[in-house]
Write a protein that holds these residues in place. Structure first.
Motif, PDB file in Angstrom:
ATOM      1  N   ASN A   1       0.861  -1.188   0.000  1.00 15.33           N
ATOM      2  CA  ASN A   1       0.000   0.000   0.000  1.00 15.33           C
ATOM      3  C   ASN A   1       0.889   1.226   0.000  1.00 15.33           C
ATOM      4  OD1 ASN A   1      -2.054   1.788   0.221  1.00 15.33           O
ATOM      5  ND2 ASN A   1      -2.571   1.331   2.340  1.00 15.33           N
ATOM      6  N   ALA A   2       0.909   1.935  -1.118  1.00 19.36           N
ATOM      7  CA  ALA A   2       1.754   3.109  -1.214  1.00 19.36           C
ATOM      8  C   ALA A   2       1.275   4.155  -0.223  1.00 19.36           C
ATOM      9  CB  ALA A   2       1.707   3.668  -2.633  1.00 19.36           C
ATOM     10  N   GLY A   3       2.218   4.952   0.253  1.00 15.04           N
ATOM     11  CA  GLY A   3       1.874   6.036   1.165  1.00 15.04           C
ATOM     12  C   GLY A   3       1.323   7.222   0.407  1.00 15.04           C
ATOM     13  N   VAL A   4       1.240   8.332   1.100  1.00 10.18           N
ATOM     14  CA  VAL A   4       0.783   9.573   0.475  1.00 10.18           C
ATOM     15  C   VAL A   4       1.866  10.047  -0.497  1.00 10.18           C
ATOM     16  CG1 VAL A   4       0.106  11.963   0.888  1.00 10.18           C
ATOM     17  CG2 VAL A   4      -0.539  10.172   2.535  1.00 10.18           C
ATOM     18  N   MET A   5       1.456  10.372  -1.690  1.00  8.63           N
ATOM     19  CA  MET A   5       2.424  10.791  -2.693  1.00  8.63           C
ATOM     20  C   MET A   5       2.205  12.257  -3.053  1.00  8.63           C
ATOM     21  SD  MET A   5       2.309   7.387  -5.065  1.00  8.63           S
ATOM     22  CE  MET A   5       3.735   7.867  -6.020  1.00  8.63           C
ATOM     23  N   GLN A   6       3.309  12.968  -3.156  1.00 14.33           N
ATOM     24  CA  GLN A   6       3.233  14.370  -3.545  1.00 14.33           C
ATOM     25  C   GLN A   6       4.204  14.613  -4.697  1.00 14.33           C
ATOM     26  OE1 GLN A   6       3.250  16.029   0.906  1.00 14.33           O
ATOM     27  NE2 GLN A   6       2.788  17.636  -0.592  1.00 14.33           N
ATOM     28  N   ASN A   7       3.798  15.439  -5.593  1.00 16.45           N
ATOM     29  CA  ASN A   7       4.720  15.856  -6.643  1.00 16.45           C
ATOM     30  C   ASN A   7       4.369  17.249  -7.127  1.00 16.45           C
ATOM     31  OD1 ASN A   7       3.179  15.680  -9.440  1.00 16.45           O
ATOM     32  ND2 ASN A   7       2.548  13.923  -8.254  1.00 16.45           N
ATOM     33  N   PRO A   8       5.383  18.007  -7.584  1.00 13.68           N
ATOM     34  CA  PRO A   8       6.777  17.594  -7.557  1.00 13.68           C
ATOM     35  C   PRO A   8       7.361  17.668  -6.142  1.00 13.68           C
ATOM     36  CG  PRO A   8       6.609  19.855  -8.296  1.00 13.68           C
ATOM     37  CD  PRO A   8       5.196  19.374  -8.109  1.00 13.68           C
ATOM     38  N   ARG A   9       8.524  17.122  -5.937  1.00 13.95           N
ATOM     39  CA  ARG A   9       9.181  17.219  -4.633  1.00 13.95           C
ATOM     40  C   ARG A   9       9.804  18.598  -4.450  1.00 13.95           C
ATOM     41  NH1 ARG A   9      10.660  12.527  -2.131  1.00 13.95           N
ATOM     42  NH2 ARG A   9      11.256  13.962  -0.460  1.00 13.95           N
ATOM     43  N   HIS A  10      10.280  19.149  -5.529  1.00 13.19           N
ATOM     44  CA  HIS A  10      10.858  20.492  -5.501  1.00 13.19           C
ATOM     45  C   HIS A  10      10.292  21.274  -6.676  1.00 13.19           C
ATOM     46  CE1 HIS A  10      13.927  19.397  -2.502  1.00 13.19           C
ATOM     47  NE2 HIS A  10      13.946  18.235  -3.119  1.00 13.19           N
ATOM     48  N   LEU A  11       9.974  22.537  -6.413  1.00 12.78           N
ATOM     49  CA  LEU A  11       9.389  23.380  -7.446  1.00 12.78           C
ATOM     50  C   LEU A  11       9.981  24.770  -7.311  1.00 12.78           C
ATOM     51  CD1 LEU A  11       7.258  23.643  -9.693  1.00 12.78           C
ATOM     52  CD2 LEU A  11       5.594  24.212  -7.923  1.00 12.78           C
ATOM     53  N   VAL A  12      10.494  25.275  -8.412  1.00 10.15           N
ATOM     54  CA  VAL A  12      11.053  26.626  -8.429  1.00 10.15           C
ATOM     55  C   VAL A  12      10.208  27.474  -9.360  1.00 10.15           C
ATOM     56  CG1 VAL A  12      13.068  28.047  -8.936  1.00 10.15           C
ATOM     57  CG2 VAL A  12      13.378  25.755  -7.991  1.00 10.15           C
ATOM     58  N   ARG A  13       9.779  28.601  -8.851  1.00  9.64           N
ATOM     59  CA  ARG A  13       8.974  29.525  -9.648  1.00  9.64           C
ATOM     60  C   ARG A  13       9.517  30.940  -9.479  1.00  9.64           C
ATOM     61  NH1 ARG A  13       7.674  26.060 -12.274  1.00  9.64           N
ATOM     62  NH2 ARG A  13       5.641  25.097 -12.612  1.00  9.64           N
ATOM     63  N   ARG A  14       9.309  31.747 -10.513  1.00 10.08           N
ATOM     64  CA  ARG A  14       9.631  33.171 -10.419  1.00 10.08           C
ATOM     65  C   ARG A  14       8.390  33.912  -9.928  1.00 10.08           C
ATOM     66  NH1 ARG A  14      14.445  34.122 -12.404  1.00 10.08           N
ATOM     67  NH2 ARG A  14      15.344  32.697 -13.928  1.00 10.08           N
ATOM     68  N   ARG A  15       8.627  35.032  -9.317  1.00  8.96           N
ATOM     69  CA  ARG A  15       7.522  35.852  -8.818  1.00  8.96           C
ATOM     70  C   ARG A  15       6.496  36.100  -9.930  1.00  8.96           C
ATOM     71  NH1 ARG A  15      10.316  41.011  -6.397  1.00  8.96           N
ATOM     72  NH2 ARG A  15      11.807  40.410  -7.982  1.00  8.96           N
ATOM     73  N   GLY A  16       5.234  35.928  -9.603  1.00 11.04           N
ATOM     74  CA  GLY A  16       4.171  36.158 -10.563  1.00 11.04           C
ATOM     75  C   GLY A  16       3.700  34.919 -11.293  1.00 11.04           C
ATOM     76  N   GLN A  17       4.478  33.834 -11.218  1.00  6.83           N
ATOM     77  CA  GLN A  17       4.072  32.597 -11.879  1.00  6.83           C
ATOM     78  C   GLN A  17       3.088  31.822 -10.996  1.00  6.83           C
ATOM     79  OE1 GLN A  17       7.944  30.759 -12.752  1.00  6.83           O
ATOM     80  NE2 GLN A  17       7.663  31.333 -14.910  1.00  6.83           N
ATOM     81  N   GLU A  18       2.570  30.752 -11.549  1.00 10.07           N
ATOM     82  CA  GLU A  18       1.640  29.902 -10.814  1.00 10.07           C
ATOM     83  C   GLU A  18       2.359  28.636 -10.362  1.00 10.07           C
ATOM     84  OE1 GLU A  18      -2.555  29.114 -12.203  1.00 10.07           O
ATOM     85  OE2 GLU A  18      -1.754  27.082 -12.437  1.00 10.07           O
ATOM     86  N   ALA A  19       1.968  28.172  -9.184  1.00 15.69           N
ATOM     87  CA  ALA A  19       2.502  26.902  -8.674  1.00 15.69           C
ATOM     88  C   ALA A  19       1.346  25.930  -8.467  1.00 15.69           C
ATOM     89  CB  ALA A  19       3.232  27.126  -7.358  1.00 15.69           C
ATOM     90  N   ARG A  20       1.532  24.715  -8.951  1.00 15.56           N
ATOM     91  CA  ARG A  20       0.525  23.654  -8.757  1.00 15.56           C
ATOM     92  C   ARG A  20       1.175  22.490  -8.036  1.00 15.56           C
ATOM     93  NH1 ARG A  20      -4.367  22.822 -12.419  1.00 15.56           N
ATOM     94  NH2 ARG A  20      -4.815  24.922 -13.142  1.00 15.56           N
ATOM     95  N   LEU A  21       0.620  22.154  -6.895  1.00 14.14           N
ATOM     96  CA  LEU A  21       1.158  21.076  -6.093  1.00 14.14           C
ATOM     97  C   LEU A  21       0.118  19.957  -6.037  1.00 14.14           C
ATOM     98  CD1 LEU A  21       2.440  23.856  -5.173  1.00 14.14           C
ATOM     99  CD2 LEU A  21       2.836  22.768  -2.975  1.00 14.14           C
TER     100      LEU A  21
END
Lengths: 115, 110
Positions: free
Chosen positions: A1-21
């Motif tokens: 049974n896989a655990g909780v999965m999150q991606n991406p593990r690391h995310l780099v964005r510039r100011r004003g961009q959108e981030a989706r986790l």
């Protein structure tokens, strides 16, 4: 049974961009929670969702932040027009029942860096 | 709103010694949980103690809960270098979310 999965593990964005986790809960878990951790601090609750419903978003900033947990697919935490202060680790947790009555299992987190 | 506080903020010990961390909270709870976080990693659930329990054991871990004092303690016996991590308590007063303390940073020297 896989655990909780999150991606991406690391995310780099510039100011004003959108981030989706993204967060995929453990199999059989229908309750998802998002937390934010600033450096050297504890986790702060952001939002609690069940499938297709936001149950408690009292910890979510009123602007730029949104979350969803669709009937199919992972839960998404979306940050629009990111600012440097959004840089943090974002953790997702899941449980089979409402969190107060059961253990919440955490994913590895997404570390967001805003340049 | 409720906020847990861990004490001490940082703790350094030698391998083999016992480590005790304390947590205080402000309002009534249903459960209290302890988590471990290695540097730069996610949280690992250690133990959950319910409000009607006073003590719980899991391996080298011993957790106590005193609801009259609104406090809990985590004891790690015979510590190992691998126990080096941050330890957080979390309470569930609002039943749907966990309120985390600020954490105790434990360093165990070999």
């Amino acid at each position: 049974n896989a655990g909780v999965m999150q991606n991406p593990r690391h995310l780099v964005r510039r100011r004003g961009q959108e981030a989706r986790l993204r967060c995929s809960p453990m199999k059989g878990h229908s309750h998802v929670y998002w937390y934010r951790q600033l450096p050297e601090e504890g986790l702060k609750f952001m939002v609690y969702l069940q499938k297709e419903n936001i149950i408690d978003e009292s910890g979510m900033p009123k602007e730029r932040f949104s979350a969803e947990f669709p009937k199919e697919g992972p839960s998404i935490l979306r940050i629009q027009q990111v600012v440097r202060g959004d840089s943090a680790a974002y953790f997702c947790a899941s449980s089979p029942r409402a969190g107060g009555t059961d253990t919440q299992y955490f994913g590895p987190g997404t570390r967001l860096t805003v340049l | 709103s409720q906020q847990g506080e861990e004490d001490p903020q940082a703790l350094s010990i030698q391998e083999g010694e016992n480590a005790t961390m304390n947590c205080s909270y402000k309002t009534s709870i249903n459960n209290l949980q302890w988590y471990r976080q290695n540097s730069g990693r996610g949280l690992v659930h250690l133990i959950l103690i319910r409000s009607n329990e006073r003590e719980k054991h899991s391996g080298r871990l011993r957790v106590t809960l005193d609801t009259s004092k609104k406090s809990s303690s985590l004891l790690i016996t015979a510590s190992r270098a691998a126990d080096t991590a941050s330890y957080f308590c979390a309470t569930d007063a609002d039943t749907d979310k966990l309120i985390f303390g600020t954490g105790t940073r434990l360093q165990v020297f070999p």
